[in-house]
Each structure stands twice: as C-alpha cells, then as structure tokens.
Design a protein around this motif. Sequence first.
Motif, short mmCIF file in Angstrom:
data_model
loop_
_atom_site.label_atom_id
_atom_site.label_comp_id
_atom_site.label_asym_id
_atom_site.label_seq_id
_atom_site.Cartn_x
_atom_site.Cartn_y
_atom_site.Cartn_z
N VAL A 223 0.42 -3.87 4.31
CA VAL A 223 -0.62 -3.83 5.34
C VAL A 223 -0.76 -2.37 5.81
CG1 VAL A 223 -1.33 -4.71 7.59
CG2 VAL A 223 0.10 -6.12 6.08
N LEU A 224 -2.01 -1.89 5.79
CA LEU A 224 -2.20 -0.48 6.14
C LEU A 224 -2.34 -0.30 7.65
CD1 LEU A 224 -4.59 0.65 3.26
CD2 LEU A 224 -2.11 1.00 3.47
N SER A 225 -1.92 0.86 8.12
CA SER A 225 -1.99 1.17 9.54
C SER A 225 -3.45 1.19 10.00
CB SER A 225 -1.38 2.55 9.80
OG SER A 225 -1.81 3.05 11.02
N MET A 226 -3.72 0.63 11.17
CA MET A 226 -5.09 0.63 11.67
C MET A 226 -5.50 1.99 12.24
SD MET A 226 -4.75 -1.57 15.17
CE MET A 226 -6.40 -1.18 15.66
N LEU A 227 -4.52 2.83 12.58
CA LEU A 227 -4.83 4.13 13.14
C LEU A 227 -5.01 5.18 12.05
CD1 LEU A 227 -2.47 4.16 16.23
CD2 LEU A 227 -4.95 3.91 16.24
N VAL A 228 -4.09 5.15 11.09
CA VAL A 228 -4.17 6.10 9.97
C VAL A 228 -4.09 5.27 8.70
CG1 VAL A 228 -3.18 8.19 8.97
CG2 VAL A 228 -2.91 7.74 11.41
N PRO A 229 -5.24 4.91 8.14
CA PRO A 229 -5.26 3.88 7.11
C PRO A 229 -4.69 4.28 5.76
CG PRO A 229 -7.43 4.27 8.08
CD PRO A 229 -6.56 5.37 8.49
N THR A 230 -4.13 5.45 5.61
CA THR A 230 -3.55 5.77 4.30
C THR A 230 -2.06 5.44 4.25
OG1 THR A 230 -3.12 8.02 5.01
CG2 THR A 230 -5.18 7.63 3.81
N ILE A 231 -1.49 5.05 5.37
CA ILE A 231 -0.06 4.73 5.34
C ILE A 231 0.17 3.30 5.81
CG2 ILE A 231 0.64 7.13 5.75
CD1 ILE A 231 1.32 6.08 8.66
N ALA A 232 1.33 2.82 5.57
CA ALA A 232 1.65 1.45 5.89
C ALA A 232 1.78 1.25 7.39
CB ALA A 232 2.98 1.06 5.24
N ALA A 233 1.37 0.06 7.84
CA ALA A 233 1.52 -0.25 9.25
C ALA A 233 3.00 -0.33 9.59
CB ALA A 233 0.84 -1.58 9.55
N GLY A 234 3.35 0.12 10.75
CA GLY A 234 4.73 0.02 11.20
C GLY A 234 5.63 1.10 10.65
N ASP A 235 5.06 2.13 10.06
CA ASP A 235 5.87 3.25 9.56
C ASP A 235 6.49 3.97 10.75
OD1 ASP A 235 6.81 5.70 8.66
OD2 ASP A 235 5.28 5.81 7.07
N SER A 236 7.79 3.87 10.84
CA SER A 236 8.45 4.37 12.05
C SER A 236 8.77 5.86 11.98
CB SER A 236 9.72 3.58 12.30
OG SER A 236 10.57 3.74 11.20
N THR A 237 8.46 6.49 10.83
CA THR A 237 8.79 7.91 10.73
C THR A 237 7.65 8.80 11.20
OG1 THR A 237 7.90 8.08 8.51
CG2 THR A 237 10.24 7.51 8.72
N LYS A 238 6.46 8.22 11.31
CA LYS A 238 5.30 9.04 11.63
C LYS A 238 5.07 9.12 13.14
CE LYS A 238 4.12 9.81 7.38
NZ LYS A 238 4.37 11.15 6.84
#
Lengths: 417, 209
Positions: A223-238
């Motif tokens: 599932v892609l992030s709704m804020l930055v759609p090139t990365i996965a949702a819930g990516d805790s490193t960003k």
Amino acid sequence: MNLFRLVWSYLKAKPLNTALNIVLLSLGIAVITILLLFNNQLQQKITDNARGIDLVVGAKGSPLQLILCNIFHIDFPTGNINLAEAERIARNRLIKNAIPLALGDSYQSYRIIGTSKAYADLYKATLQTGNWWAADMEVVTGAQVAEMLKLKIGDSFTSTHGLTSDGHAHDEQRFVVKGIMNRMGNVVDNLILTNVESIWQVHEVHAEEAEREHAVALDSSIVLSMLVPTIAAGDSTKEITSMLIQYRSPMGAIQLPRYVNGQSNMQAASPAFETARLFSILGIGVDVLMAFAYILIFISGLSIFIALYNSLKERRYDLAIMRSMGATRSKLFISILLEGSLLTVLGSAIGLLMGHGTLLLLPMLVVEAQKAGISGVVFYPEEWIILAGSLFLGLLCALIPALQAYRTDISKVLAGN
Amino acid sequence: MIQVSGLAYGYEASKKITFPDFGVAKGEQCLLLGESGSGKTTLLHLLGGLLRSQQGNITIQQTDITTLSESEMDHFRGKHAGFIFQRNHLIGALTVRKNLLMAPFLAGLQQDESRVEEVLRHLGLLEKRDVRIQELSQGQAQRVAIARAVLNKPAIIFADEPTSALDDTNCERVITLLKEAARENQSTLLVATHDQRLKSKIEQQINLK
C-alpha cells in the motif's frame, strides 16, 4: 486677484514659517500613510498566504514558529515529524486534504520546498513556461525567484543546507529547472518547489539505502503512502517537516487540534489563531508609531494655529485696509480659514506622497521588503479620510484667528490706537 | 454729494463729539482742519462708514449711509470711496500691481490690467509695477496708496493726514498728485489734516474745534 492668490501670497511672504508647518504636518501624515499601506498590505498578504490552510501539523515547539515557517516561509522549522505518524493523522475522516512539506534546503536564500502538486494548487499557481516536476531533482520556481536569480528552463543548481546562502553545500546532487510559475502575488513567488523525494535524496548519506527504499516502492503489492505516493505507507524511516491540512467540515476545527496535540508527539497550529496573535504583538509597535504620528500632527496643528494667530496681529492693518476697500467681514473670515486649510491640505498631500514614495523606494534598498511584496503604488480609501481630516484640522486651527479677523474694529486699527 | 446734518459721535457717553453740518458738492476738494483730538479722523471714518452707531444723518450720493447694513456699507464703500491714510498701509505680501488689483477685487468690480497701467503711468510708477512694497520709498509708497484709492474711479476720496509723515518736497508732490488724480477721475476729495502746509493748497476748508 482672487482670494486664493491673496492667501497664497501671504504664505509665500513667510516661506520659512510656511515650510516648517508643512514639513511638520507632512511628516506625521507620511508616518500614518506608511503604517496604513504597510499594515493593510501585510494583512492582505498574510490572509492570502494562509487562505485554504486550516491547520498546520509539525514538530512540537512554538506554534507561531510553525506557522511562520510553514506558511510564510520566514522562520526556521521546529524539527521533523515522522511520515508514518503524519499519515495516521492524514487518514482522519475530518480531513479533506493533507499536503506534506519537506524543508531544509535553499538556493541563494530562496527556499526549496519538497511537496506535492496540491501545494501549488492551493495557491492556484499556474505555469508561465515549462512543465510541473515529474521526476526527482526537477524543480518549478516562483516568478520572483526566476527573475532575481535569472533562472531559465534547463538551468541546474546545487542547494545549500539551511535557509541562508552560507550553509553547507550539497554539491553531489543538482536540481534542474523544469518550469517557472506565473507571478501570483503571494508566497509561492519566492519559493522553489520540487517533490519530497528530492529533498530526501540530497540529504541521504548512503546511496545504497536509497536504492533499497526505491526497491520497496516498486513492489506493487504494498500500500503506497497517501502523502508521498512513491513509498510504502507506514514507512517509519522517512520524515517530513510538516503537513498542511484542510478540513472536510467545521467539526475538524473542534476535534483535530485537540486530537493532534493530545494523541501524538506532534503539534497542530491554526494559522487564523496564530496570525491574529502575531497581529496583536505587531499591533503594539504599530500603535506606538501611530501615537508618534498623531503627536506630530498635533504639534503641527498647534504650530499652524500660533503662526496664524501671530501673523494676524501683524496683519490687523492689512485686514482693516481691506475692509476699507470694500471687503466684507465674511470675506476676511473665509480668507483666514482658507489659509489654514491650504497649509494642512498641502502638508497632508505632501505627506501622502512621501509615504507612497518611501514604500516605493524601500524594496529597492531592502531585499526583505521586496520579498514581502509591499508596494507603494497601492491606494486605499482611508487616504481620502486623511485628506479630509487634515482639511478639518486646518479649519479648526484657523477658526480662532479667523474669528479675530471677523471681529477686527477697522476704525480703531486705522486710527492707530 | 456729501451732506452731513446733526452728526455726533461718542466713544464714551461723556466724551461726545458734535460735528458741524456741512455739504460738499460733486468734484469739489475740501480740507478738514483741526488739532489732534478734534475728531477729524472720527469724522472721516464716519463718512466712510468705517465707524458706525452715530447720531445724525450722512448722505452720500443720495444714499443715507447710516441706514445701510454692515455688508451693504462694505459694498457701498468699495464701489464709491477710496481711502488714503497717513501710514500707507499697503499689503506687504503683494507686489505694487497686485496691491492695486485688490481694489477692484474687494469691491467686486472688473479687474482691468490696463487701468492699473494707466494709473501707474500717471503717477510715474510704471517701472515699479512688479516691485514688492518693502522696496519702495516712503514717497513712492504714498503714491501707490493714491493709485489704489483712485483705481476704481471712486465718487469720493477720503485722505487722512496723507502728508504729515512726508518732508516738504514729497508733501508738495503728493498733494499735487492727489488733487490731479481726484480731478481726472471726477472724484470729490476730502482731506483731513492738521498739516499747515496744506492750507494754501485747497481753498474750501472746514474747521473742527
């Protein structure tokens, strides 16, 4: 000969006195004009820049700083927030639109903003030339930036860390100009826009880490992030700097700030509330200057009164002789009123010109004023009130001397006793 | 032209001045003689309507000026009377030409530049047209005052001690010019003075005691 010429001759006969009165009044009026123009335009700019943004969510710190940094782009960021955490807030059903902002770099002291196209849409920004950014390291610049730095499509530059031109240079990565926006008359004119990923890219130390993130983003099952759609949702490193929020309904105003401030380690600040607070702080300074201007105007009024009163003593013979030549009492009364009001209207007209002139010169001398977009060629209806008020002041100052002129006992004056 | 009857004026009730009845015909020239304090200036001011609230009647050009309202009096004076005072009382902020133009302006008459030139030429002041009052000599200033008084071709010229501040030469010159100017403009001339030098210049005389 006419009444106006007569009055003008009297004013010209005492050039120093006349000049002093005009200068005093015009200084007071100039200060008021500058405050009027500056205050009105600043409020207008601030309202324009904050329009459509109901809430700013960012790292804990000063809420005013959060607003200054993320809406007006004049203060420094309060810190970073975790993208995953921001996303959790952004998914709230009370939110219509959430725009991510990643700050931290600048070029020649113009800020580079990592965001989404929605940010440009928020200000209804349109392109003058070129296209919106499509890939990493592509930027679109504001009209003012392009003009001041003489940037064209295809130009490339490296950014500096921080928001001043003397920060650490990020020499490894070059930004490429893809488009230039039309002049919007708001904050985007002074910004360089790009995507969030570009900001991350210039700050990433390990190239291999970047590759790994990229691999994740390509996996279609995630599932892609709704804020930055090139990365996965819930990516805790960003991390991002902040998030601008538009409410879906007025209910958001009641629930969201409390929710953000209470349930997360982020803070939410309302632009409307914080700008109102900012104005009340600025208001004290404005009030002090205003009071100073009114004192100047009062002194000039007094000075005009004294000048007329004294010159009338010298002019008793003139008045009597004019009566002997057929002037009525009311004609002399009017001529003194005309003299007072001519002085004040002239003084305030010069003051208004000085006020506009100062704001016209200011951007040429001070770069910050230029960025703020304060103009000297804007006119407000209040300026008519200033002119009318000064006319009234002139009439008021001349009233007692005029009454004296009206009451002059011509026979006594001419007989010399 | 001028007819005075039963005229009396009191600055204070105890110090009432009573004036003799007299008349001056159109175009005549007349001297009002008397010591200081005999009421010459008062009489002149009463005749010119500069001073009001008197007893008796003053008729000028078939108009009883004691019945005029104050602003009617102002207009009447502007149209029909010219004044010359001991001190010339020109307006210092204005040039000679503009001082003269004040007369028709304040009287509400047409402002005629060629008339100004004509009068100045007659009084030998044409080259002083655009000079400020402060730059004039005493005699020149008094001539400008005469020019201003006759500019509107008034029916009467009132002169109050026009020569007492002047030396013999200027006195001679000013009274001659004044008489000439009055004659040319067909104005009645009334000179109030205690200046003995004028006694031989104007025959008709009224003595105030």
